[in-house]
Design a protein around this motif. Structure first.
Motif, PDB file in Angstrom:
ATOM      1  N   GLY A  40      -4.727  31.244 170.698  1.00 40.67           N
ATOM      2  CA  GLY A  40      -5.737  31.601 171.442  1.00 40.67           C
ATOM      3  C   GLY A  40      -6.341  33.051 171.208  1.00 40.67           C
ATOM      4  O   GLY A  40      -7.465  33.396 171.735  1.00 40.67           O
ATOM      5  N   SER A  44      -7.831  32.171 164.089  1.00 38.66           N
ATOM      6  CA  SER A  44      -8.479  31.244 163.454  1.00 38.66           C
ATOM      7  C   SER A  44      -9.959  31.701 163.314  1.00 38.66           C
ATOM      8  O   SER A  44     -10.377  31.464 162.226  1.00 38.66           O
ATOM      9  CB  SER A  44      -8.489  29.852 164.047  1.00 38.66           C
ATOM     10  OG  SER A  44      -7.133  29.471 164.080  1.00 38.66           O
ATOM     11  N   THR A  45     -10.471  32.056 164.328  1.00 35.90           N
ATOM     12  CA  THR A  45     -11.900  32.390 164.520  1.00 35.90           C
ATOM     13  C   THR A  45     -11.964  33.563 163.377  1.00 35.90           C
ATOM     14  O   THR A  45     -13.149  33.581 162.662  1.00 35.90           O
ATOM     15  CB  THR A  45     -12.526  32.997 165.839  1.00 35.90           C
ATOM     16  OG1 THR A  45     -12.170  31.934 166.669  1.00 35.90           O
ATOM     17  CG2 THR A  45     -13.814  33.589 166.054  1.00 35.90           C
TER      18      THR A  45
HETATM   19  P1  ADP Z   1      -5.921  31.363 167.472  1.00 33.15           P
HETATM   20  O1  ADP Z   1      -5.960  31.033 166.114  1.00 33.15           O
HETATM   21  O2  ADP Z   1      -5.396  32.900 167.569  1.00 33.15           O
HETATM   22  O3  ADP Z   1      -5.024  30.615 168.366  1.00 33.15           O
HETATM   23  P2  ADP Z   1      -8.732  30.960 167.926  1.00 33.15           P
HETATM   24  O4  ADP Z   1      -9.508  31.586 167.023  1.00 33.15           O
HETATM   25  O5  ADP Z   1      -8.715  29.334 167.611  1.00 33.15           O
HETATM   26  O6  ADP Z   1      -7.293  31.360 168.089  1.00 33.15           O
HETATM   27  O7  ADP Z   1      -9.384  30.809 169.451  1.00 33.15           O
HETATM   28  C1  ADP Z   1      -9.763  32.106 170.195  1.00 33.15           C
HETATM   29  C2  ADP Z   1     -10.626  31.456 171.342  1.00 33.15           C
HETATM   30  O8  ADP Z   1     -11.628  30.773 171.013  1.00 33.15           O
HETATM   31  C3  ADP Z   1      -9.685  30.387 172.171  1.00 33.15           C
HETATM   32  O9  ADP Z   1      -9.851  30.644 173.452  1.00 33.15           O
HETATM   33  C4  ADP Z   1     -10.470  29.326 171.932  1.00 33.15           C
HETATM   34  O10 ADP Z   1     -10.287  28.327 172.898  1.00 33.15           O
HETATM   35  C5  ADP Z   1     -11.638  29.487 171.571  1.00 33.15           C
HETATM   36  N1  ADP Z   1     -12.426  28.587 170.490  1.00 33.15           N
HETATM   37  C6  ADP Z   1     -12.030  28.453 169.262  1.00 33.15           C
HETATM   38  N2  ADP Z   1     -12.707  27.747 168.302  1.00 33.15           N
HETATM   39  C7  ADP Z   1     -13.678  27.304 169.531  1.00 33.15           C
HETATM   40  C8  ADP Z   1     -14.854  26.474 169.046  1.00 33.15           C
HETATM   41  N3  ADP Z   1     -15.161  25.736 168.137  1.00 33.15           N
HETATM   42  N4  ADP Z   1     -15.636  26.407 170.111  1.00 33.15           N
HETATM   43  C9  ADP Z   1     -15.392  27.080 171.371  1.00 33.15           C
HETATM   44  N5  ADP Z   1     -14.363  27.696 171.541  1.00 33.15           N
HETATM   45  C10 ADP Z   1     -13.580  28.028 170.503  1.00 33.15           C
END
Ligand code: ADP
Ligand code: ADP
Length: 230
Positions: A40, A44-45
């Motif tokens: 979180g 990934s973002t």
């Molecule tokens: P990691 O890859 O480090 O686990 P992410 O980038 O997946 O982190 O997520 C960062 C935050 O953004 C988290 O709070 C996640 O729930 C939120 N998030 C990720 N993808 C989405 C999306 N498509 N819509 C809304 N929130 C998202």
């Protein structure tokens, strides 16, 4: 030379979640970067913004000096060609051989048969799979499958190789073989950005570590360690 530069990058999803907050960083051509942080944190973002799979809310991202936030839709595929990507779950085409899986990545960009015949055996050699060219994915071990996916990711000579948990499905010994391959690709001049939870690997490799927490860069060390309990 800066291959990736983020300037004041903020990403807020439509749900209101701010996944990344005011990120500023520069990644150089010769860098091998581990992207770490709890689930979180925004890893990934971060990767999706670089690939332009998500739009950023504020700031800009430069790849090889070009502002990709300003790219027209038409130019996005060309941008993506500059970035190879490797996933935890390999994502190979089951009905294609090793050779065909790698060749397919070149067919998509309409490379010539001549280039394909030259380039595919070369990258299969680089990842140590020359003798598996006619095998199908189900006939390979996990480590071999990941090496196919690396060969596919680099066959079009991208400037950047992104690896998202590439060792997540592999036993420790096999994971190390994959790391050797990634480091060798980096030495040959490809910037590697690897998101990972593999503490042992990060601690031993002594590469640059960028740690994200709650959407912010909390640590950026040239020869860093994982920094969390395994
Ligand atoms: P990691 O890859 O480090 O686990 P992410 O980038 O997946 O982190 O997520 C960062 C935050 O953004 C988290 O709070 C996640 O729930 C939120 N998030 C990720 N993808 C989405 C999306 N498509 N819509 C809304 N929130 C998202
Ligand atoms: P063409 O460019 O005419 O398609 P290729 O030599 O690129 O010819 O490929 C012909 C077929 O043989 C394709 O299905 C390709 O995947 C396969 N092929 C070519 N070289 C090898 C090789 N070294 N090992 C395994 N399969 C190969």
């Amino acid at each position: 030379m800066k291959v990736i530069e983020l300037r004041n990058v903020t990403k807020t999803y439509s749900t209101g979640v701010q996944a990344l907050t005011n990120i500023n960083l520069k990644i150089e051509k010769e860098d091998f970067v581990f992207l770490v942080g709890p689930s979180g944190a925004g890893k990934s973002t971060f990767i999706k913004l670089i690939l332009k799979e998500e739009e950023l809310s504020d700031g800009s991202i430069l790849i090889n000096g070009q502002d990709v936030t300003k790219l027209s839709k038409r130019k996005v595929p060309y941008h993506r060609r500059n970035i190879g990507i490797v996933f935890q779950d390999f994502r190979l085409l089951p009905n294609k051989t090793v050779y065909e899986n790698v060749a397919f990545a070149m067919e998509i960009i309409e490379a010539s048969s001549k280039e394909i015949r030259r380039q595919v055996p070369m990258v299969l050699g680089m990842v140590g799979l020359s003798d598996k060219a006619t095998s199908y994915p189900h006939q390979l071990s996990g480590g071999e499958r990941q090496r196919v996916s690396i060969a596919r990711a680099i066959v079009n000579n991208p400037a950047i190789l992104i690896a998202d948990e590439p060792t997540g499905n592999l036993d420790p010994e096999t994971a190390w073989e994959i790391m050797k391959v990634l480091k060798q690709i980096n030495r040959r001049g490809t910037t590697v950005l690897m998101a990972t939870h593999a503490k042992d690997i990060v601690d031993v490799m002594q590469q640059r570590v960028i740690a994200l927490e709650k959407g912010r860069v909390v640590r950026d060390q040239q020869r860093g360690a994982y920094g969390y309990e395994g």
